[in-house]
Design a protein around this motif. Structure first.
Motif, PDB file in Angstrom:
ATOM      1  N   PHE A  30       0.876  -1.077   0.042  1.00 56.50           N
ATOM      2  CA  PHE A  30       0.049   0.118  -0.051  1.00 56.50           C
ATOM      3  C   PHE A  30       0.855   1.314   0.033  1.00 56.50           C
ATOM      4  O   PHE A  30       1.801   1.155   0.345  1.00 56.50           O
ATOM      5  CB  PHE A  30      -0.675  -0.035   1.366  1.00 56.50           C
ATOM      6  N   PHE A  33       1.066   5.636   4.835  1.00 52.46           N
ATOM      7  CA  PHE A  33       1.086   5.185   6.143  1.00 52.46           C
ATOM      8  C   PHE A  33      -0.462   4.607   6.662  1.00 52.46           C
ATOM      9  O   PHE A  33      -0.626   3.841   7.213  1.00 52.46           O
ATOM     10  CB  PHE A  33       1.489   6.273   7.099  1.00 52.46           C
ATOM     11  N   ARG A  36      -1.610   1.437   4.984  1.00 54.74           N
ATOM     12  CA  ARG A  36      -0.892   0.200   5.506  1.00 54.74           C
ATOM     13  C   ARG A  36      -1.268  -0.180   6.805  1.00 54.74           C
ATOM     14  O   ARG A  36      -1.484  -1.354   7.172  1.00 54.74           O
ATOM     15  CB  ARG A  36       0.582   0.587   5.814  1.00 54.74           C
ATOM     16  N   MET A  37      -1.645   0.890   7.550  1.00 57.70           N
ATOM     17  CA  MET A  37      -2.219   0.578   9.003  1.00 57.70           C
ATOM     18  C   MET A  37      -3.438  -0.041   9.086  1.00 57.70           C
ATOM     19  O   MET A  37      -3.855  -1.031   9.637  1.00 57.70           O
ATOM     20  CB  MET A  37      -2.630   1.944   9.631  1.00 57.70           C
ATOM     21  N   ILE A 101       2.119  12.977   9.619  1.00 56.50           N
ATOM     22  CA  ILE A 101       2.454  12.225   8.540  1.00 56.50           C
ATOM     23  C   ILE A 101       1.425  12.760   7.268  1.00 56.50           C
ATOM     24  O   ILE A 101       0.147  12.520   7.906  1.00 56.50           O
ATOM     25  CB  ILE A 101       2.430  10.720   8.827  1.00 56.50           C
TER      26      ILE A 101
ATOM     27  N   ASP B  34       5.710   2.924  10.832  1.00 54.62           N
ATOM     28  CA  ASP B  34       5.793   1.872   9.863  1.00 54.62           C
ATOM     29  C   ASP B  34       6.351   0.601  10.373  1.00 54.62           C
ATOM     30  O   ASP B  34       5.848  -0.540  10.147  1.00 54.62           O
ATOM     31  CB  ASP B  34       6.260   2.301   8.579  1.00 54.62           C
ATOM     32  N   TYR B  92       9.305  11.046  11.538  1.00 56.05           N
ATOM     33  CA  TYR B  92      10.526  10.831  10.420  1.00 56.05           C
ATOM     34  C   TYR B  92      11.833  11.032  11.111  1.00 56.05           C
ATOM     35  O   TYR B  92      12.045  11.494  11.917  1.00 56.05           O
ATOM     36  CB  TYR B  92      10.214  11.808   9.466  1.00 56.05           C
TER      37      TYR B  92
END
Lengths: 136, 101
Positions: A30, A33, A36-37, A101, B34, B92
């Motif tokens: 994906f 962020f 994907r979560m 993000i 992530d 980040y």
């Protein structure tokens, strides 16, 4: 493999494997962020519940005194993951959101404030109003 | 007729093979969160894999406790990481495309 109980448990385990495959492909492929979560949280929860109930049926099919307790423990793991996986996904996503993000969009130079939506704008305006009140 | 044990072995192997591509996200992942999510996914798969291993060795009553402990520790780890990255660190590393608002 004989009898309905075994076939039922094997079907549950195989369908859980399909959802696990979806979760891991989503985490790798994906673009963003937040997406994907989403793949990680949902795929993990459902497939864990499916596989755990399949294994509980598998263990229960012995019909002994001890295996009943073990099956209850396996279902307790399923309930534990059903409670904790969405909670941790929510908390991690909130941490990422507060860090700013940026979600994927066509506007490459956008900051989180441009895409963030009404929720963030409200909180920012609340902060600025609070600062004004302090200045007054 | 296929035996149940064969299906369990195939399920365990499949679970292990599904863990391998997630390692890509741990190494590559642009933000720290992530990586934490990828570790979380692997941890959940490991808790399931422990039950399957226990069923293969005919010793589920021992492996169930391992799986409970693993699932609880997984949750605690992700919780602590989320609190840590929420308060102190930006997600980040060096290049901050988002930054604090």
């Amino acid at each position: 493999m004989s009898g309905l109980i075994d076939i039922l448990s094997v079907l549950l385990i195989l369908s859980g494997l399909v959802f696990f495959l979806g979760a891991s492909i989503g985490v790798v492929r994906f673009p963003d962020f937040y997406t994907r979560m989403h793949a990680a949280g949902k795929g993990d929860t459902l497939s864990t519940i499916l596989i755990m109930s399949g294994m509980a049926i598998q263990v229960m099919s012995d019909f002994e005194g001890m295996s009943f307790l073990v099956a209850i423990k396996i279902l307790a793991i399923a309930v534990l993951i059903m409670l904790t996986s969405p909670t941790s996904t929510h908390l991690l996503m909130k941490a990422g959101y507060d860090d700013g993000i940026v979600p994927v969009s066509n506007n490459k130079k956008a900051k989180i404030n441009d895409i963030g939506g009404p929720f963030l704008e409200e909180s920012v305006s609340d902060k600025s109003e609070a600062k004004k009140k302090v200045k007054k | 007729m296929i035996e149940t044990e064969t299906i369990l072995i195939c399920a365990g192997l499949g679970l292990f093979l599904m863990m391998v591509p997630v390692i890509y996200r741990i190494i590559k992942g642009p933000t720290a969160i992530d990586r934490i999510v990828a570790v979380n996914v692997i941890g959940t798969k490991t808790a399931v894999l422990l039950i399957i291993i226990g069923a293969l060795f005919d010793n589920v009553s021992m492996f169930v406790d391992f799986a409970i402990a693993y699932a609880a520790l997984n949750f605690l780890g992700s919780l602590a990481a989320s609190r840590y990255f929420n308060r102190t660190r930006p997600a980040y590393g060096n290049e901050s495309t988002g930054g604090k608002n």
